[in-house]
Design an enzyme around this catalytic site. Structure first.
Site, PDB file in Angstrom:
ATOM      1  CG  LEU A 196      -1.921   1.163   1.281  1.00  9.44           C
ATOM      2  CD1 LEU A 196      -3.289   0.677   1.767  1.00  9.44           C
ATOM      3  CD2 LEU A 196      -1.434   2.280   2.180  1.00  9.44           C
ATOM      4  N   GLY A 232       0.234  12.984   3.705  1.00  7.09           N
ATOM      5  CA  GLY A 232      -0.199  13.880   4.774  1.00  7.09           C
ATOM      6  C   GLY A 232      -1.493  14.630   4.494  1.00  7.09           C
ATOM      7  N   GLY A 285      -3.846   8.362   2.265  1.00  7.08           N
ATOM      8  CA  GLY A 285      -3.437   7.020   2.667  1.00  7.08           C
ATOM      9  C   GLY A 285      -4.575   6.309   3.396  1.00  7.08           C
ATOM     10  N   GLY A 328      -4.520  12.815   4.077  1.00  6.24           N
ATOM     11  CA  GLY A 328      -5.637  11.915   4.341  1.00  6.24           C
ATOM     12  C   GLY A 328      -5.882  10.886   3.248  1.00  6.24           C
ATOM     13  CE1 TYR A 387      -1.579  -0.791   6.318  1.00  4.36           C
ATOM     14  CE2 TYR A 387       0.730  -0.562   6.894  1.00  4.36           C
ATOM     15  CZ  TYR A 387      -0.256  -0.691   5.943  1.00  4.36           C
ATOM     16  OH  TYR A 387       0.071  -0.711   4.611  1.00  4.36           O
TER      17      TYR A 387
HETATM   18  C1  LIG Z   1       2.137   5.223   4.949  1.00  8.66           C
HETATM   19  C2  LIG Z   1       1.393   6.066   3.897  1.00  8.66           C
HETATM   20  C3  LIG Z   1       0.555   5.138   3.027  1.00  8.66           C
HETATM   21  C4  LIG Z   1       0.473   7.045   4.625  1.00  8.66           C
HETATM   22  O1  LIG Z   1      -0.205   7.805   3.652  1.00  8.66           O
HETATM   23  P1  LIG Z   1      -0.611   9.343   3.887  1.00  8.66           P
HETATM   24  O2  LIG Z   1      -1.490   9.749   2.781  1.00  8.66           O
HETATM   25  O3  LIG Z   1       0.620  10.143   4.117  1.00  8.66           O
HETATM   26  O4  LIG Z   1      -1.392   9.216   5.254  1.00  8.66           O
HETATM   27  P2  LIG Z   1      -2.695  10.067   5.692  1.00  8.66           P
HETATM   28  O5  LIG Z   1      -2.459  11.509   5.386  1.00  8.66           O
HETATM   29  O6  LIG Z   1      -3.912   9.440   5.129  1.00  8.66           O
HETATM   30  O7  LIG Z   1      -2.661   9.844   7.241  1.00  8.66           O
HETATM   31  C5  LIG Z   1      -3.769   9.365   7.943  1.00  8.66           C
HETATM   32  C6  LIG Z   1      -3.428   9.398   9.418  1.00  8.66           C
HETATM   33  O8  LIG Z   1      -2.345   8.491   9.656  1.00  8.66           O
HETATM   34  C7  LIG Z   1      -1.240   9.185  10.226  1.00  8.66           C
HETATM   35  N1  LIG Z   1      -0.019   8.641   9.624  1.00  8.66           N
HETATM   36  C8  LIG Z   1       0.313   8.621   8.332  1.00  8.66           C
HETATM   37  N2  LIG Z   1       1.488   7.996   8.167  1.00  8.66           N
HETATM   38  C9  LIG Z   1       1.900   7.642   9.398  1.00  8.66           C
HETATM   39  C10 LIG Z   1       3.051   6.952   9.892  1.00  8.66           C
HETATM   40  N3  LIG Z   1       4.005   6.500   9.096  1.00  8.66           N
HETATM   41  N4  LIG Z   1       3.123   6.763  11.223  1.00  8.66           N
HETATM   42  C11 LIG Z   1       2.149   7.206  12.056  1.00  8.66           C
HETATM   43  N5  LIG Z   1       1.027   7.838  11.648  1.00  8.66           N
HETATM   44  C12 LIG Z   1       0.922   8.048  10.335  1.00  8.66           C
HETATM   45  C13 LIG Z   1      -1.440  10.645   9.852  1.00  8.66           C
HETATM   46  O9  LIG Z   1      -0.820  11.522  10.764  1.00  8.66           O
HETATM   47  C14 LIG Z   1      -2.942  10.762   9.887  1.00  8.66           C
HETATM   48  O10 LIG Z   1      -3.382  10.918  11.213  1.00  8.66           O
HETATM   49  P3  LIG Z   1      -4.508  12.037  11.593  1.00  8.66           P
HETATM   50  O11 LIG Z   1      -5.770  11.595  10.880  1.00  8.66           O
HETATM   51  O12 LIG Z   1      -4.604  11.930  13.089  1.00  8.66           O
HETATM   52  O13 LIG Z   1      -3.981  13.336  11.096  1.00  8.66           O
HETATM   53  C15 LIG Z   1       2.367   6.908   3.045  1.00  8.66           C
HETATM   54  O14 LIG Z   1       3.166   7.701   3.898  1.00  8.66           O
HETATM   55  C16 LIG Z   1       3.272   6.096   2.146  1.00  8.66           C
HETATM   56  O15 LIG Z   1       2.912   5.748   1.040  1.00  8.66           O
HETATM   57  N6  LIG Z   1       4.501   5.825   2.636  1.00  8.66           N
HETATM   58  C17 LIG Z   1       5.484   5.126   1.849  1.00  8.66           C
HETATM   59  C18 LIG Z   1       5.088   3.698   1.607  1.00  8.66           C
HETATM   60  C19 LIG Z   1       4.793   2.930   2.873  1.00  8.66           C
HETATM   61  O16 LIG Z   1       5.488   3.050   3.882  1.00  8.66           O
HETATM   62  N7  LIG Z   1       3.737   2.119   2.789  1.00  8.66           N
HETATM   63  C20 LIG Z   1       3.356   1.226   3.840  1.00  8.66           C
HETATM   64  C21 LIG Z   1       3.919  -0.107   3.458  1.00  8.66           C
HETATM   65  S1  LIG Z   1       3.598  -1.331   4.665  1.00  8.66           S
END
Ligand SMILES: CC(C)(COP(=O)(O)OP(=O)(O)OC[C@H]1O[C@@H](n2cnc3c(N)ncnc32)[C@H](O)[C@@H]1OP(=O)(O)O)[C@@H](O)C(=O)NCCC(=O)NCCS
Length: 169
Positions: free
Chosen positions: A88, A96, A100, A98, A135
């Protein structure tokens, strides 16, 4: 308007960058072959049918009963059917905002549809270390073999009453 569709040749995989090279590599070089071989299906989120805002990959999987917490009362030797959320990732331009969470909910909704058809007790993720808190925020819990190996039961997912705006095609 965001659409969720199976990865195809029209999608611009080269431009996608989630900040994690292994996940970029998978999308660019592995995902389509995995789908062709029925080893995992990759869905992309796209606004225009070309650029990729994010993606996730689902596959059938099983986890030995003994790997679940004892409270779930599975026989230790039984292979419990689950759905693997194998990948994912969101493009860095959208981190950042929303998205994800939205992508995760779409994936969980798909997993619920899978479970309705074929039986699947939980969604399992082998998370990258820095993504574990992401997660956990949505209810995923650790399995007993590895603190980055997480699960969310279908029972919990159904209670979320997910209603995505667009069906995955
Ligand atoms: C992890 C990932 C999918 C998150 O996507 P994103 O669009 O940045 O996340 P969102 O903006 O939807 O965040 C939703 C919530 O989760 C939190 N969050 C996002 N990433 C986080 C992290 N790594 N650790 C802790 N909290 C996190 C946000 O602060 C937010 O919280 P809030 O609603 O209280 O503000 C994205 O950073 C990504 O693609 N990372 C690289 C690939 C990766 O690591 N994938 C997971 C593989 S297992």
């Amino acid at each position: 308007m965001m659409q969720y569709v199976k990865l195809n040749r029209a999608h611009n995989r080269i431009a996608f960058d989630c900040g994690v090279e292994s996940l970029n590599h998978f999308l660019k070089n592995v995902a389509r072959e995995e789908a062709d071989r029925d080893l995992g299906v990759t869905y992309v989120a796209t606004r225009d049918g070309v650029s990729i805002s994010g993606y996730y990959t689902l596959a059938s999987y099983s986890v030995q009963g003994e790997v679940f917490p004892p409270s779930l009362k599975f026989s230790a030797t039984r292979a419990i059917p689950v759905t693997l959320l194998g990948k994912l990732a969101v493009d860095t331009s959208l981190h950042g905002q929303g998205f994800g969470a939205q992508l995760l909910f779409q994936a969980l909704y798909d997993c619920q549809r899978v479970a309705d058809i074929a039986g699947s007790n939980a969604v399992v993720v082998d998370a990258l270390k820095n993504a574990v808190p992401f997660y956990k925020k949505y209810g995923f819990l650790p399995l007993t073999d590895n603190e980055s190996h997480l699960y969310l039961t279908l029972k919990t997912i159904r209670k979320m009453q997910l209603r995505p705006t667009y069906e995955t095609q």
